[in-house]
Scaffold this motif. Structure first.
Motif, PDB file in Angstrom:
ATOM      1  N   LEU A  63       0.628   3.987   7.273  1.00  0.00           N
ATOM      2  CA  LEU A  63       0.766   4.880   6.126  1.00  0.00           C
ATOM      3  C   LEU A  63      -0.271   5.986   6.119  1.00  0.00           C
ATOM      4  N   HIS A  64      -1.024   6.075   7.219  1.00  0.00           N
ATOM      5  CA  HIS A  64      -2.089   7.065   7.295  1.00  0.00           C
ATOM      6  C   HIS A  64      -1.486   8.371   7.797  1.00  0.00           C
ATOM      7  N   ASP A  65      -0.874   9.124   6.883  1.00  0.00           N
ATOM      8  CA  ASP A  65      -0.159  10.310   7.357  1.00  0.00           C
ATOM      9  C   ASP A  65      -0.881  11.624   7.117  1.00  0.00           C
ATOM     10  N   VAL A  66      -1.940  11.594   6.309  1.00  0.00           N
ATOM     11  CA  VAL A  66      -2.619  12.871   6.061  1.00  0.00           C
ATOM     12  C   VAL A  66      -4.098  12.625   5.753  1.00  0.00           C
ATOM     13  N   ARG A  71       0.835  -1.183   0.000  1.00  0.00           N
ATOM     14  CA  ARG A  71       0.000   0.000   0.000  1.00  0.00           C
ATOM     15  C   ARG A  71       0.869   1.231   0.000  1.00  0.00           C
ATOM     16  N   VAL A  72       0.210   2.332  -0.179  1.00  0.00           N
ATOM     17  CA  VAL A  72       0.932   3.567  -0.458  1.00  0.00           C
ATOM     18  C   VAL A  72       0.561   4.581   0.618  1.00  0.00           C
ATOM     19  N   LYS A  73       1.429   5.530   0.884  1.00  0.00           N
ATOM     20  CA  LYS A  73       1.137   6.544   1.900  1.00  0.00           C
ATOM     21  C   LYS A  73      -0.064   7.371   1.465  1.00  0.00           C
ATOM     22  N   SER A  74      -0.878   7.738   2.434  1.00  0.00           N
ATOM     23  CA  SER A  74      -2.069   8.546   2.132  1.00  0.00           C
ATOM     24  C   SER A  74      -1.703   9.815   1.394  1.00  0.00           C
ATOM     25  N   SER A  75      -0.611  10.459   1.823  1.00  0.00           N
ATOM     26  CA  SER A  75      -0.256  11.726   1.183  1.00  0.00           C
ATOM     27  C   SER A  75      -0.025  11.519  -0.301  1.00  0.00           C
ATOM     28  N   LEU A 109      -3.671  10.397  -1.969  1.00  0.00           N
ATOM     29  CA  LEU A 109      -4.627  11.506  -1.960  1.00  0.00           C
ATOM     30  C   LEU A 109      -4.131  12.640  -2.833  1.00  0.00           C
TER      31      LEU A 109
END
Lengths: 500, 395
Positions: free
Chosen positions: B75-78, A240-244, A247
């Motif tokens: 990975l929930h950074d924003v 999976r990929v970072k939310s930043s 998004l």
């Protein structure tokens, strides 16, 4: 026509009417003596009806207390009336909230839809019978019809129904006139909600019941847990990929396409639905000679956009022809056709693709790495729909990362950008708009467009030169006519000759 | 679009039974293996091994679930609204009903656009399926199905056929004809067969395959010509109400939403459930992919619409308001993905700003539940179908 059932309006199957509890809470608030809607007494014939409220007061209260616009408040109020929490005194068959001086009353909780008391046919029969007893001929036409139907259905318990009706009628007579009038109004309102008059609908109608009761607990046997384990294990291992990052990509997509979204930026020359002028569609047909600037710009957003637009794909093909590398796209298109084609044609298509693109010495041989080639050729021994997946992805990525960018920098694309037209926005007057509305043009049937496309495709295929199989056929025909051998005798000779 | 180029083996010899079949990529004791769906089923149903009890299995599944949440949280950074701060706000919208299509005698249940951007097919409770030229409001074709509650209808990509189904448990394809007097029911082709009502159907990239979802809890992929079942998808524990195919260039996945409150993402080739999201509080009525294919939105009976990001693997936005208490029956995105149109059971359509999470417009006009909302292929308008027997085109 209602089907008799024991369901209490679907509340057993998931709170599909969970909205009712929230409506209830609001209605209770509205009846608060100090902060609720102010009621007055209204005179009706000789009786006085208490706690009557007006439509505009209801809308005003909802607007203030729920912090919404008056339009939305009116819509919300209509829901309250449709479900029967508030009923109209005038024009009682139309369950809408009128934001004027129309009179309404709060329904008594006894008749609220959320109660477990089901609106059974038996109760409806008793109600209609009771009204019939009170005064003959007072039933509306649709009610009379329902009454007759119920009489037929429930013939076996009709004595019971008539007895109940008589009891209720006498009990009603014992009440005070004012109370009786109020109760009658309430009861009538209840039945309008649950047995709507013709040409109206009941808000309680929720559609079909679900097949599986989701409230039922799933049997938690060992395979239930095993399945969860299998799924969760692979889910944990997925990358999976970072939310930043993701998004950010979503936001970037929106910004890229912002000017192309007709809801955000008006499309040029004008939106056909708004002005009744279909120039926008005429200028953007799949096979138009000169595309618009917006369309050409869109091709540069991503390779997928370019391929998805038939005009863009055609332009890309022209570029590839100049570069003598059309086989990649041809292979990709053939693989798509295989993937989405009918099951019956698959092995034939797979063979054709192998002969044309993958076999050593094939006329349109594609350049893929050894591993992928090996996998694909092996898979073709037992062809299936996804046999070309690996090769197709490889070729697609090749085109996307290399050819696409060269295309964007190429003279072909730059030519197209220069030639592309930028239509001026329409500026229709009111009279012109009226005229447009009268002269809406019909369009060609998509079936005809499709047939033409297929013809074009067939012509293009024939023009691009005969393939291996066809070459074989031609040679055979030539030889049969000059060498006087039969086709069967020739086949092995031809195949050896062409398979070098 | 994600640039992952990996050679996932999706067809070949199963590691267990060695037969050539579509393969699911799963893990056995943290080692990746490729099993066919039958072997996966057998693995799931095998008896309890030595030392295993229901409780140990339950505990193991709980630990794994917590681990999944941890991985997601790492990975929930924003948040989405933080990313949205840099984007400018939307202006005022003027969306009006441009066409009202009257002709159905009963509730309109489903609508689909043709690729020519102006024709639509709609189906209703009384079994009628009508093809309209929405621009001129002319009815072009009409079919009467042998069943009521036709909940699913779809226009073929070529524009030459329509598919529909409902309480007959089947999905039938009707080739359209240029001859207006021809009886379309004569050439009908029965494609899909489920054991309960058909809730949704969709053609894939061609006229040759149909994806269906049903009240029996499964989805299935069918070959139109032969009626053969190509792949079935099991994993929902209640009725599946809606499905949507991914628009991405690889086009191999689809998402489905059901009454078990789950939205599942499936691999069409192997039948494997690759991602699952369970954050709704009630039935999911509608699922729709974001135009880039990296996210999807859902509309549910709990009166909220939610956005799920597939790459970040989590729910990223909830579209709800205190004053909205009725379920959302249908959702769709505008062309750029900035707007989310949602039809509700309180007769209204709410338009949401996808990035900022606010509502930008509320549209009135229907006199009963809005059952379906679809944006046209070029994004110039959207069509809403309602239980008040009409369809409206808004622009």
């Amino acid at each position: 026509m209602t089907i008799r059932s024991d369901r209490d309006h679907g509340q057993r199957y998931r709170p599909r009417m969970s909205c009712l509890k929230k409506l209830e809470a609001t209605v209770v608030q509205m009846q608060d003596p100090s902060t609720g809607v102010k009621g007055t007494d209204q005179k009706l014939n000789v009786t006085i009806i208490p706690h009557v409220i007006t439509g505009q007061d209801i809308v005003a209260w909802i607007t203030k207390n729920m912090n919404i616009d008056s339009d939305e408040a009116q819509a919300f109020g209509t829901m309250l009336v449709a479900f029967g929490y508030i009923y109209p005194l005038q024009d009682h068959k139309k369950l809408v909230l009128r934001p004027d001086g129309s009179l309404y009353r709060f329904q008594t909780p006894y008749f609220w839809p959320v109660q477990k008391w089901k609106a059974e046919d038996t109760d409806y029969a008793i109600y209609l019978a009771k009204r019939n007893i009170r005064k003959k001929g007072v039933l509306d036409a649709y009610e009379q019809e329902e009454y007759n139907k119920l009489h037929k259905w429930m013939n076996h318990k009709w004595d019971f129904i008539v007895m109940q009706a008589k009891e209720q009628y006498h009990a009603g007579k014992a009440r005070q006139k004012a109370d009786r009038v109020v109760f009658d109004c309430q009861e009538r309102a209840y039945w309008i909600v649950h047995r709507p008059p013709p040409q109206t609908h009941s808000a309680m109608d929720y559609g079909l019941d679900r097949h599986i009761d989701p409230n039922a607990e799933e049997k938690k046997t060992y395979d239930y847990y095993r399945r969860i384990i299998i799924y969760t294990q692979q889910a944990v291992m997925r990358s999976r990929v970072k939310s930043s990052v993701s998004l950010g990509a979503l936001a970037k997509y929106i910004t890229t396409f912002k000017n192309h979204d007709p809801f955000l930026v008006p499309c040029l020359p004008s939106n056909p639905w708004q002005t009744d002028d279909d120039s926008y569609w005429e200028l953007n047909t799949p096979d138009v000679e000169i595309p618009t600037k917006m369309r050409v710009e869109r091709w540069s957003f991503s390779f997928y956009e370019l391929l998805n637009d038939p005009r863009g794909r055609a332009d890309f093909k022209i570029f590839l022809k100049k570069e003598f590398s059309g086989e990649n796209l041809a292979f990709w298109e053939a693989a798509e056709e295989l993937k989405w084609g009918t099951a019956a044609s698959m092995s034939e298509k797979a063979e054709h693709i192998f002969k044309t693109f993958l076999a050593p010495g094939a006329p349109r041989w594609i350049n893929i790495d050894g591993r992928t080639m090996g996998l694909t050729v092996k898979g073709l021994e037992h062809p299936h729909r996804y046999v070309l997946d690996a090769a197709q992805t490889h070729i697609f990525m090749l085109m996307k990362k290399d050819t696409f960018y060269r295309y964007l920098k190429s003279p072909v694309y730059k030519e197209m950008q220069k030639k592309a037209i930028s239509p001026a926005p329409h500026n229709f007057s009111e009279a012109q708009l009226q005229q447009n509305m009268r002269n809406r043009r019909p369009s060609i049937d998509p079936i005809i467009t499709w047939q033409k496309e297929q013809e074009e495709k067939a012509k293009a295929e024939a023009a691009s030169g005969p393939k291996v199989r066809d070459r074989c056929m031609l040679k055979m025909l030539y030889l049969t006519s000059y060498v006087h051998m039969t086709a069967e005798q020739l086949v092995p000779i031809i195949c050896i000759a062409t398979s070098k | 679009m994600c640039d992952q180029t990996f050679l996932a083996i999706t067809f070949g010899p199963c590691d267990n039974c060695s037969q050539n079949k579509p393969l699911m990529n799963i893990y056995l004791k943290n080692e990746p293996i490729n099993y066919c769906s039958l072997c996966v089923e057998l693995m799931a149903c095998q008896g309890l091994a030595k030392g295993e009890t229901i409780h140990t299995l339950k505990a193991e599944s709980e630990t794994l679930k917590t681990k999944l949440e941890e991985e997601r949280a790492k990975l929930h950074d924003v948040e989405l609204h933080q990313v949205a701060e840099k984007i400018e706000a939307l202006g005022q919208f003027v969306m009006k009903t441009r066409r009202t299509l009257k002709g159905h005698g009963n509730k309109v249940l489903c609508v689909d656009w043709c690729r020519d951007k102006r024709r639509i097919v709609s189906s209703s409770q009384d079994g009628k399926v009508i093809v309209w030229d929405a621009y001129t409001t002319n009815k072009e074709h009409a079919v009467t199905m042998p069943c009521t509650w036709v909940m699913a209808c779809a226009y073929a990509p070529s524009g030459c056929a329509v598919a529909c189904g409902g309480l007959d448990n089947k999905c039938s394809v009707y080739p359209l004809s240029l001859d207006k007097n021809e009886n379309l029911a004569a050439k009908k082709k029965s494609v899909a067969m489920h054991t309960n009502y058909l809730s949704s159907c969709s053609f894939t990239n061609s006229d040759m395959q149909i994806l269906t979802s049903s009240g029996d809890g499964t989805c299935a992929l069918w070959d139109v010509e032969s009626g053969q079942l190509l792949q079935s998808f099991h994993g929902h524990s209640a009725d599946v109400l809606s499905l949507n195919l991914a628009p991405s260039e690889t086009g191999n996945t689809f998402v489905s939403g059901g009454c078990d409150k789950k939205a599942n993402v499936w691999d069409m080739r192997s039948g494997q459930n690759v991602q699952s999201f369970e954050t709704h509080e009630s039935d999911i009525n509608s699922v729709k992919y974001y135009p880039s294919g990296d996210a999807f939105a859902t509309g549910s009976d709990d009166a909220t619409c939610r956005l799920y990001d597939l790459r970040a693997d989590r729910e990223v936005a909830i579209y709800s308001k205190e004053s909205i208490i009725f379920g959302a029956s249908s959702v769709d995105f505008s062309l750029s993905g900035r707007l989310l149109f949602a039809g509700y059971n309180d007769y209204t359509i709410n338009v949401w700003d996808v990035l900022k999470g606010t509502r930008v417009a509320i549209l009135f006009g229907h006199e009963n539940r809005v059952s379906t909302v679809r944006v046209s292929p070029d994004g110039t308008a959207f069509c809403s179908g309602s239980w008040d027997n009409t369809l409206r085109i808004w622009a």
